[in-house]
Every structure is written in structure tokens, then in C-alpha cells.
Design a protein around this motif. Structure first.
Motif, PDB file in Angstrom:
ATOM      1  N   ASP A  11      10.732   8.445   9.219  1.00 13.74           N
ATOM      2  CA  ASP A  11      10.211   7.974   7.939  1.00 13.74           C
ATOM      3  C   ASP A  11       9.019   7.050   8.199  1.00 13.74           C
ATOM      4  O   ASP A  11       9.190   5.966   8.758  1.00 13.74           O
ATOM      5  CB  ASP A  11      11.328   7.239   7.192  1.00 13.74           C
ATOM      6  N   ARG A  12       7.828   7.467   7.804  1.00 16.28           N
ATOM      7  CA  ARG A  12       6.610   6.668   8.045  1.00 16.28           C
ATOM      8  C   ARG A  12       6.734   5.285   7.413  1.00 16.28           C
ATOM      9  O   ARG A  12       6.272   4.300   7.974  1.00 16.28           O
ATOM     10  CB  ARG A  12       5.379   7.365   7.450  1.00 16.28           C
ATOM     11  N   HIS A  13       7.361   5.191   6.248  1.00 16.86           N
ATOM     12  CA  HIS A  13       7.506   3.882   5.587  1.00 16.86           C
ATOM     13  C   HIS A  13       8.392   2.960   6.407  1.00 16.86           C
ATOM     14  O   HIS A  13       8.154   1.756   6.465  1.00 16.86           O
ATOM     15  CB  HIS A  13       8.060   4.062   4.172  1.00 16.86           C
ATOM     16  N   MET A  14       9.402   3.519   7.056  1.00 18.01           N
ATOM     17  CA  MET A  14      10.263   2.713   7.904  1.00 18.01           C
ATOM     18  C   MET A  14       9.474   2.202   9.110  1.00 18.01           C
ATOM     19  O   MET A  14       9.595   1.036   9.489  1.00 18.01           O
ATOM     20  CB  MET A  14      11.464   3.537   8.385  1.00 18.01           C
ATOM     21  N   GLU A  16       6.331   1.571   9.251  1.00 16.58           N
ATOM     22  CA  GLU A  16       5.401   0.542   8.799  1.00 16.58           C
ATOM     23  C   GLU A  16       6.085  -0.809   8.613  1.00 16.58           C
ATOM     24  O   GLU A  16       5.451  -1.844   8.680  1.00 16.58           O
ATOM     25  CB  GLU A  16       4.732   0.978   7.498  1.00 16.58           C
ATOM     26  N   ALA A  17       7.389  -0.811   8.401  1.00 13.06           N
ATOM     27  CA  ALA A  17       8.132  -2.054   8.203  1.00 13.06           C
ATOM     28  C   ALA A  17       8.521  -2.712   9.524  1.00 13.06           C
ATOM     29  O   ALA A  17       8.860  -3.892   9.548  1.00 13.06           O
ATOM     30  CB  ALA A  17       9.386  -1.783   7.376  1.00 13.06           C
ATOM     31  N   LEU A  18       8.474  -1.974  10.623  1.00 11.53           N
ATOM     32  CA  LEU A  18       8.864  -2.525  11.921  1.00 11.53           C
ATOM     33  C   LEU A  18       7.779  -3.443  12.469  1.00 11.53           C
ATOM     34  O   LEU A  18       6.593  -3.232  12.251  1.00 11.53           O
ATOM     35  CB  LEU A  18       9.117  -1.399  12.920  1.00 11.53           C
ATOM     36  N   VAL A  19       8.210  -4.461  13.212  1.00 15.79           N
ATOM     37  CA  VAL A  19       7.288  -5.352  13.898  1.00 15.79           C
ATOM     38  C   VAL A  19       7.694  -5.433  15.365  1.00 15.79           C
ATOM     39  O   VAL A  19       8.814  -5.097  15.737  1.00 15.79           O
ATOM     40  CB  VAL A  19       7.269  -6.767  13.277  1.00 15.79           C
ATOM     41  N   HIS A  24       6.302 -10.334  17.004  1.00 15.81           N
ATOM     42  CA  HIS A  24       6.516 -10.235  15.548  1.00 15.81           C
ATOM     43  C   HIS A  24       5.237  -9.852  14.793  1.00 15.81           C
ATOM     44  O   HIS A  24       5.083 -10.182  13.627  1.00 15.81           O
ATOM     45  CB  HIS A  24       7.124 -11.520  14.990  1.00 15.81           C
ATOM     46  N   THR A  26       2.397  -6.641  13.727  1.00 16.29           N
ATOM     47  CA  THR A  26       2.488  -5.250  13.301  1.00 16.29           C
ATOM     48  C   THR A  26       2.273  -4.318  14.492  1.00 16.29           C
ATOM     49  O   THR A  26       1.666  -4.690  15.495  1.00 16.29           O
ATOM     50  CB  THR A  26       1.468  -4.923  12.208  1.00 16.29           C
TER      51      THR A  26
END
Length: 66
Positions: A11-14, A16-19, A24, A26
Motif C-alpha cells: 500500500d503506497r499510502h502505508m 508514505e506514513a513510515l519514517v 525519524h 521521511t
């Protein structure tokens, strides 16, 4: 044949939420290598079977030419 799937296995949105677990900051997605790259930490975290492996011990150390 060795064709890429039409839809990604993650999931691309998932993603994008990871750091980065170290800094910490992007992460950048490298589609060719299937990795999440932390330029700040100099590490690339692999994505295996659609699952990001966010363990420092599993990360690849970036080289100056990457």
C-alpha cells in the motif's frame, strides 16, 4: 516471463506514513530495488513480499554512489 505486476503488492499510502527508525525522517521509495531509503541515516530498508523490513540489522548501508 518476468513481468512486473500491474498493481504493487504493498500500500503506497502505508509506505508514505513510515519514517526512518533511526532518524525519524521521511523515507524515499526506490521502486527498482524495492527499498525504502533513509538518506539521513545512509540506510536502505528492504521490502520483501510487500512488507517493509524496518530493522537496522536488515538495512543496506548506502554508498556514496547510490
Amino acid at each position: 516471463m518476468n513481468e512486473k505486476p500491474a498493481t504493487p503488492a504493498y500500500d503506497r499510502h502505508m509506505l508514505e506514513a513510515l519514517v526512518c527508525p533511526v532518524t525519524h525522517t521521511t523515507l524515499a521509495f526506490d521502486a527498482d530495488r524495492q527499498e525504502l531509503v533513509s538518506h539521513a541515516a545512509g540506510l536502505a530498508f528492504p521490502i520483501r513480499a510487500g512488507i517493509p523490513i524496518m530493522l537496522v540489522d536488515e538495512a543496506r548501508q548506502l554508498k556514496a554512489d547510490d
